[in-house]
Motif scaffolding. Structure first.
Motif, PDB file in Angstrom:
ATOM      1  N   ARG A 179       0.852  -1.202   0.000  1.00  0.00           N
ATOM      2  CA  ARG A 179       0.000   0.000   0.000  1.00  0.00           C
ATOM      3  C   ARG A 179       0.884   1.248   0.000  1.00  0.00           C
ATOM      4  N   GLN A 180       0.825   1.998  -1.104  1.00  0.00           N
ATOM      5  CA  GLN A 180       1.624   3.224  -1.249  1.00  0.00           C
ATOM      6  C   GLN A 180       1.079   4.327  -0.344  1.00  0.00           C
ATOM      7  N   ILE A 181       1.977   5.211   0.056  1.00  0.00           N
ATOM      8  CA  ILE A 181       1.593   6.305   0.958  1.00  0.00           C
ATOM      9  C   ILE A 181       1.871   7.648   0.291  1.00  0.00           C
ATOM     10  N   LEU A 182       0.832   8.472   0.206  1.00  0.00           N
ATOM     11  CA  LEU A 182       1.022   9.845  -0.241  1.00  0.00           C
ATOM     12  C   LEU A 182       1.088  10.690   1.024  1.00  0.00           C
ATOM     13  N   PHE A 183       2.306  11.094   1.376  1.00  0.00           N
ATOM     14  CA  PHE A 183       2.558  11.710   2.669  1.00  0.00           C
ATOM     15  C   PHE A 183       2.607  13.232   2.501  1.00  0.00           C
TER      16      PHE A 183
ATOM     17  N   ALA B 285       8.026  18.743  -4.543  1.00  0.00           N
ATOM     18  CA  ALA B 285       7.624  17.328  -4.468  1.00  0.00           C
ATOM     19  C   ALA B 285       6.151  17.196  -4.835  1.00  0.00           C
ATOM     20  N   THR B 286       5.895  16.926  -6.099  1.00  0.00           N
ATOM     21  CA  THR B 286       4.517  16.759  -6.556  1.00  0.00           C
ATOM     22  C   THR B 286       4.257  15.278  -6.771  1.00  0.00           C
ATOM     23  N   LEU B 287       3.045  14.961  -7.205  1.00  0.00           N
ATOM     24  CA  LEU B 287       2.751  13.576  -7.532  1.00  0.00           C
ATOM     25  C   LEU B 287       3.515  13.236  -8.809  1.00  0.00           C
ATOM     26  N   ALA B 288       4.545  12.437  -8.676  1.00  0.00           N
ATOM     27  CA  ALA B 288       5.441  12.188  -9.802  1.00  0.00           C
ATOM     28  C   ALA B 288       4.702  11.560 -10.982  1.00  0.00           C
TER      29      ALA B 288
ATOM     30  N   THR C  85      -8.006  15.610  -3.922  1.00  0.00           N
ATOM     31  CA  THR C  85      -8.218  16.117  -5.280  1.00  0.00           C
ATOM     32  C   THR C  85      -7.052  15.727  -6.190  1.00  0.00           C
ATOM     33  N   LEU C  86      -5.831  15.975  -5.690  1.00  0.00           N
ATOM     34  CA  LEU C  86      -4.653  15.651  -6.498  1.00  0.00           C
ATOM     35  C   LEU C  86      -4.612  14.172  -6.830  1.00  0.00           C
ATOM     36  N   TRP C  87      -4.823  13.348  -5.795  1.00  0.00           N
ATOM     37  CA  TRP C  87      -4.723  11.904  -6.023  1.00  0.00           C
ATOM     38  C   TRP C  87      -5.819  11.431  -6.966  1.00  0.00           C
TER      39      TRP C  87
ATOM     40  N   HIS D 250       5.574   8.413  -0.523  1.00  0.00           N
ATOM     41  CA  HIS D 250       5.840   9.440  -1.534  1.00  0.00           C
ATOM     42  C   HIS D 250       5.537  10.782  -0.878  1.00  0.00           C
ATOM     43  N   PRO D 251       6.566  11.492  -0.379  1.00  0.00           N
ATOM     44  CA  PRO D 251       6.319  12.789   0.262  1.00  0.00           C
ATOM     45  C   PRO D 251       5.786  13.784  -0.768  1.00  0.00           C
ATOM     46  N   LEU D 252       4.850  14.611  -0.303  1.00  0.00           N
ATOM     47  CA  LEU D 252       4.159  15.518  -1.223  1.00  0.00           C
ATOM     48  C   LEU D 252       4.091  16.919  -0.633  1.00  0.00           C
ATOM     49  N   SER D 253       4.360  17.909  -1.476  1.00  0.00           N
ATOM     50  CA  SER D 253       4.129  19.305  -1.083  1.00  0.00           C
ATOM     51  C   SER D 253       2.766  19.717  -1.614  1.00  0.00           C
TER      52      SER D 253
END
Ligand code: SAM
Length: 243
Positions: free
Chosen positions: A163-167, A177-180, A234-236, A214-217
């Motif tokens: 399970r991936q983490i959008l942190f 650091a955006t959603l790559a 929204t981003l995800w 995945h660290p996110l700004s």
């Protein structure tokens, strides 16, 4: 397909043609006392896993009533496999997070106690009721379960490898650091949002060290936790989900 009914009701019962639904007192009060429906009026029903169904009022009383299920009006639509992990904040703002997560298509809502979380307990039943109400109002057929409050460390101790983490990491405010672009759609995910005081240094270090993270700004401003939850959802959803 039948036409869409304006009033949608979640019922904890099987749904199939010819089924009679005996209404709980609160639901009868809502339909007949507040919305003033009478025999023959139509409502839409869903139970979280069988799509949407049209039903007709067969009996209407002050303290109860019966609905007759006529037929299915929409198929079941489950959200992508996205969890929202967040630290509860003030009551109204926590309610908001749960409501918006249900509307925006989270599959599971997990409140966690972090080092800087001030809430010692949550009303899980009340938060679950908010998720039900949000699904009723947004035309959804799925209701995300709201888990009991647990410690962040306990959750991470048993974190699934796949399970991936959008942190959402406030230390990255204003960073890039955006959603790559390379991240593929599909698979299991979770968004992590910290409390008003943010994540502690130890929590940030632990999360960042996880291979799933995945660290996110979320841009150049520090957002309140409720805003951050909506922004990250929204981003995800737009990049990896069902939008
Ligand atoms: N007290 C913290 C500080 O001043 O750095 C701010 C915490 S913020 C109110 C609550 C949560 O929203 C954070 O823990 C983070 O998960 C998320 N968040 C808010 N703004 C963010 C941003 N610009 N980038 C990434 N995450 C953000």
């Amino acid at each position: 397909m039948m036409t869409r009914e304006k009033i949608r009701l979640f019922v904890d019962a099987p749904l199939h043609e010819g089924q009679s639904i005996v209404l709980a007192r609160a639901q009868a009060h809502y339909l007949f006392g507040v919305m003033r429906l009478g025999p023959g009026a139509r409502v839409a029903l869903f139970n979280g896993h069988a799509g949407e169904w049209v039903a007709e009022v067969a009996e209407a009383g002050k303290r109860g009533g019966v609905l007759a299920v006529l037929g299915q009006s929409a198929p079941q639509l489950d959200p992508p496999d996205l969890w929202l992990v967040f630290a509860p904040i003030k009551k109204a703002r926590t309610d908001f997070i749960v409501e918006k997560a249900a509307e925006m298509g989270a599959a599971r809502i997990l409140p966690v106690q972090t080092a800087f979380t001030n809430a010692e307990r949550i009303r899980q039943d009340r938060l679950q009721a908010h998720a039900v109400e949000a699904a009723e109002q947004c035309g959804g057929t799925f209701v995300p379960p709201v888990a009991a409050l647990q410690k962040l460390d306990t959750l991470l101790d048993a974190w699934p490898a796949d399970r991936q983490i959008l942190f959402a990491d406030e230390a990255l405010v204003g960073g890039s650091a955006t959603l790559a672009g390379a991240i593929a759609r599909g698979g299991a995910w979770a968004i992590f949002i910290g409390p008003e005081g943010g994540f502690s240094e130890a929590e940030r270090a632990r999360l960042r060290a996880m291979p799933q993270a995945h660290p996110l700004s979320l841009g150049p401003r520090i957002l309140r936790a409720d805003t951050a939850a909506v922004a990250a959802l929204t981003l995800w959803q737009s990049r990896l989900g069902d939008w």
